[in-house]
Design a protein around this motif. Structure first.
Motif, mmCIF file in Angstrom:
data_model
loop_
_atom_site.group_PDB
_atom_site.id
_atom_site.type_symbol
_atom_site.label_atom_id
_atom_site.label_comp_id
_atom_site.label_asym_id
_atom_site.label_seq_id
_atom_site.Cartn_x
_atom_site.Cartn_y
_atom_site.Cartn_z
ATOM 1 N N GLU A 185 12.491 -4.696 2.127
ATOM 2 C CA GLU A 185 12.029 -5.824 2.933
ATOM 3 C C GLU A 185 11.392 -6.894 2.060
ATOM 4 O OE1 GLU A 185 9.455 -4.462 5.972
ATOM 5 O OE2 GLU A 185 10.999 -3.276 7.004
ATOM 6 N N LEU A 186 10.907 -6.513 0.881
ATOM 7 C CA LEU A 186 10.272 -7.448 -0.031
ATOM 8 C C LEU A 186 11.200 -7.745 -1.198
ATOM 9 C CD1 LEU A 186 6.712 -5.796 -0.157
ATOM 10 C CD2 LEU A 186 7.502 -7.633 1.351
ATOM 11 N N ASN A 187 10.942 -8.868 -1.868
ATOM 12 C CA ASN A 187 11.713 -9.243 -3.042
ATOM 13 C C ASN A 187 10.894 -8.962 -4.301
ATOM 14 O OD1 ASN A 187 13.956 -10.262 -1.595
ATOM 15 N ND2 ASN A 187 12.816 -12.158 -1.180
ATOM 16 N N TYR A 188 11.582 -8.517 -5.355
ATOM 17 C CA TYR A 188 10.904 -8.097 -6.575
ATOM 18 C C TYR A 188 11.518 -8.785 -7.790
ATOM 19 C CZ TYR A 188 9.149 -4.302 -3.648
ATOM 20 O OH TYR A 188 8.547 -3.574 -2.648
ATOM 21 N N SER A 189 10.674 -9.023 -8.803
ATOM 22 C CA SER A 189 11.201 -9.463 -10.090
ATOM 23 C C SER A 189 11.414 -8.271 -11.014
ATOM 24 C CB SER A 189 10.240 -10.444 -10.765
ATOM 25 O OG SER A 189 9.072 -9.772 -11.215
ATOM 26 N N LYS A 190 10.684 -7.179 -10.748
ATOM 27 C CA LYS A 190 10.821 -5.979 -11.568
ATOM 28 C C LYS A 190 10.202 -4.798 -10.820
ATOM 29 C CE LYS A 190 10.057 -4.256 -16.276
ATOM 30 N NZ LYS A 190 9.730 -2.872 -15.893
ATOM 31 N N LEU A 191 10.969 -3.700 -10.716
ATOM 32 C CA LEU A 191 10.433 -2.480 -10.119
ATOM 33 C C LEU A 191 9.644 -1.714 -11.171
ATOM 34 C CD1 LEU A 191 13.356 -1.158 -7.901
ATOM 35 C CD2 LEU A 191 11.385 -2.525 -7.228
ATOM 36 N N ILE A 192 8.446 -1.303 -10.810
ATOM 37 C CA ILE A 192 7.599 -0.520 -11.709
ATOM 38 C C ILE A 192 7.716 0.961 -11.382
ATOM 39 C CG2 ILE A 192 5.211 -0.089 -12.396
ATOM 40 C CD1 ILE A 192 4.649 -3.030 -11.845
ATOM 41 N N HIS A 193 7.903 1.308 -10.118
ATOM 42 C CA HIS A 193 7.993 2.715 -9.726
ATOM 43 C C HIS A 193 8.949 2.844 -8.549
ATOM 44 C CE1 HIS A 193 6.897 6.788 -8.569
ATOM 45 N NE2 HIS A 193 6.683 6.347 -7.340
ATOM 46 N N LEU A 194 9.828 3.823 -8.646
ATOM 47 C CA LEU A 194 10.668 4.231 -7.528
ATOM 48 C C LEU A 194 10.663 5.751 -7.510
ATOM 49 C CD1 LEU A 194 12.761 4.026 -5.279
ATOM 50 C CD2 LEU A 194 14.530 3.704 -7.014
ATOM 51 N N GLY A 195 10.129 6.317 -6.477
ATOM 52 C CA GLY A 195 10.050 7.768 -6.379
ATOM 53 C C GLY A 195 10.066 8.208 -4.945
ATOM 54 N N GLY A 196 10.064 9.500 -4.762
ATOM 55 C CA GLY A 196 10.065 10.030 -3.416
ATOM 56 C C GLY A 196 10.643 11.420 -3.370
ATOM 57 N N ASN A 197 10.921 11.888 -2.191
ATOM 58 C CA ASN A 197 11.461 13.232 -2.027
ATOM 59 C C ASN A 197 12.473 13.239 -0.907
ATOM 60 O OD1 ASN A 197 9.936 13.897 0.612
ATOM 61 N ND2 ASN A 197 8.275 13.344 -0.791
ATOM 62 N N ALA A 198 13.278 14.307 -0.897
ATOM 63 C CA ALA A 198 14.270 14.507 0.143
ATOM 64 C C ALA A 198 13.861 15.714 0.975
ATOM 65 C CB ALA A 198 15.654 14.723 -0.462
ATOM 66 N N ARG A 199 14.263 15.721 2.215
ATOM 67 C CA ARG A 199 13.903 16.824 3.100
ATOM 68 C C ARG A 199 14.565 18.097 2.619
ATOM 69 N NH1 ARG A 199 14.630 15.843 9.359
ATOM 70 N NH2 ARG A 199 12.883 14.463 8.852
#
Length: 512
Positions: A185-199
């Motif tokens: 939903e937001l715009n970025y110039s650079k991603l610093i972190h992308l993480g998460g988990n799957a069920r």
């Protein structure tokens, strides 16, 4: 191109010359003008012969429409390597282009090395930068009707971040199963972190990997993987157990609590321990003064029901290794905790052969008892190891004659034995009725041939081996990883990054 700072206006300007400033016959060479040039010199130029501004020979250029005027900032030190948006606002006349240089280390130079990490231009999408040192180069060129000027430059290394969460089925996101593109939903110039988990489910445990952010620094690219398992694979990280390596017998008839141990063995990794010996509290070793045996009459048995010999004259060999624990009765003489006999080869016809032990003067005697008749084989054995040595023993029949062997001494027992023709069994361990014994055994082998060689390596299962009992590695079926595959699953992602930046219509680098 010549430029200067005008203190009256506080601006950087291009140097402007009138035609009459040059006069006639000025000498122009090596980057300077000599008004004392004497007309007629080879290197001189008669400016009166020129009628307009144009590129001349020898490196003379027009003034007012060449290289841009520039401003270069000092090197800015953030104090650490981090992710920032290098912003820059320029108050200028003309066409503005901002270049940003970045580095993680610096030398003695006043300039950062390498090419710019950002070349702004106008109306461009730009990306954040990870570095410690930054430097700005502002270039302003003449436009169609104005001479370039730089009035003011404002810079900012903005480390403000933003974040959002994405929850849902990864199969609904753009991309392919091999690489998904998370909806943002937001715009970025650079991603610093992308993480998460799957069920997770009982069968699978999905996990998430992140795409290469250097290729698409503002796109949240990820992949969900799962481990594909195969329960039929045998695990190489096996366990210790009493087993028949020839796989003809199941060692399920036990008395007491015989067990495997890795503390001592003839052949790695383990032997079979009969009765439990308490270690000497002073040394921690299994010998010394005052050792105790806390179990009695431990033994194992394997039957020969499925091993039927073809005739009464069939050759055979029963062999292995034994180690009898001892305590020190004196400083030099050990007191062995020995059994009455440690091997019994018994036939259903009533015939038997036993290898027995006794002590005299702190030493061991070994004998064979064949159907009630005892024959001494090795006398006054003294261990070189106070805990006891590994001793090779063997019973064999060759051409109807039976022999017993201890260490390197072999004795003939008789010529009428028919053992092997009638099914029976083999007992091994603490056998007999004397005081509790403490002993270890390793590599107990039964073969349908007569063997005479003293082994120098662990027994192997060859064509003549019918049973090979060891305290060895037992392969066990277990869940084993066979592959990692991509999948779709319900995911919960966290995205953190720098807000989007761009170069606007005036050439400034600003937040989008």
């Amino acid at each position: 191109m010549a430029q200067y700072f005008d203190p009256t206006t506080g601006t950087i300007k291009r140097q402007v010359y009138e035609w009459d400033d040059f006069g006639v016959g000025l000498y122009v060479a090596d980057g300077y003008v000599d008004a004392n040039y004497v007309e007629g010199s080879v290197s001189g130029i008669d400016w009166d012969s020129w009628t307009d501004w144009e590129t001349g020979t020898g490196g003379f250029y027009t003034i007012g429409a060449g290289d841009p005027i520039t401003f270069k900032s000092d090197i800015k030190d953030l104090g650490r390597i981090t992710d920032v948006n290098p912003l820059c606002t320029v108050d200028a006349v003309g066409v503005v282009n901002v270049k940003v240089f970045a580095a993680n280390t610096i030398d003695s130079s006043s300039d950062l090395p390498g090419d710019p990490v950002i070349t702004g231009g106008t109306e461009s999408t730009l990306y954040g930068v990870r570095a410690r040192y930054f430097q700005y180069l502002v270039e302003v060129s003449d436009d169609s009707d104005q001479i370039a000027q730089i009035k003011a430059v404002t810079t900012d290394l903005n480390a403000t971040t933003q974040q959002e969460f994405v929850i849902g089925d990864s199969g609904t996101h753009d991309g392919t199963q091999a690489e998904r593109l998370a909806p943002l939903e937001l715009n970025y110039s650079k991603l610093i972190h992308l993480g998460g988990n799957a069920r997770q489910t009982l069968e699978d445990a999905p996990f998430i990997t992140v795409g290469d952010l250097t290729v698409s620094p503002a796109e949240a690219r990820y992949t969900v993987h799962k481990v594909q398992r195969d329960v039929a694979v045998e695990d190489s990280s096996t366990v210790i157990g009493i087993t028949d390596q020839a796989q003809n017998q199941t060692i399920n008839l036990q008395t007491g609590h015989p067990q495997t141990t890795t503390r001592t063995y003839k052949w790695s990794p383990a032997s079979i321990e009969f009765n439990v010996v308490n270690a000497d509290p002073g040394t921690g070793l299994f010998y010394g003064r005052g050792i105790t045996v806390t179990d009695t009459d431990d033994s194992i048995r394997f039957s020969t029901t499925d091993i039927t010999e073809p005739s009464t004259s069939q050759d055979y060999t029963l062999e292995g290794w034994v180690k009898i624990a001892a305590e020190l009765a004196t400083d030099t003489d050990p007191q062995y905790q020995h059994p009455s006999y440690f091997v019994e080869l018994y036939a259903n016809s009533g015939e038997y052969i036993r290898l027995s032990t006794s002590t005299v003067l702190g030493k061991l005697n070994f004998a064979a008892n064949y159907n009630g008749t005892t024959t001494t084989i090795y006398s006054n054995y003294g261990a070189t190891n106070p805990e006891g040595d590994w001793i090779y023993w063997r019973i064999r029949r060759e051409s109807g004659t039976v022999y017993a062997n201890i260490i390197s001494t072999e004795t003939q027992l008789g010529t009428s034995n028919t053992w092997g023709y009638n099914s029976g069994h083999v007992n091994a361990g603490d056998l007999g009725s004397n005081d509790p014994a403490a002993l270890y055994m390793d590599d107990i082998r039964w073969s349908e041939t007569s063997r005479t060689a003293t082994p120098t390596a662990p027994f192997t299962v060859d064509a003549n081996t019918l049973v090979l009992v060891t305290g060895a590695l037992v392969s066990t079926s277990t869940i084993a990883v066979t592959d990692v595959v991509t999948t779709d699953a319900d995911v919960n992602l966290q995205i953190v990054g720098l807000p989007a930046i761009r170069s606007d219509e005036d050439g400034n680098i600003v937040l989008a």
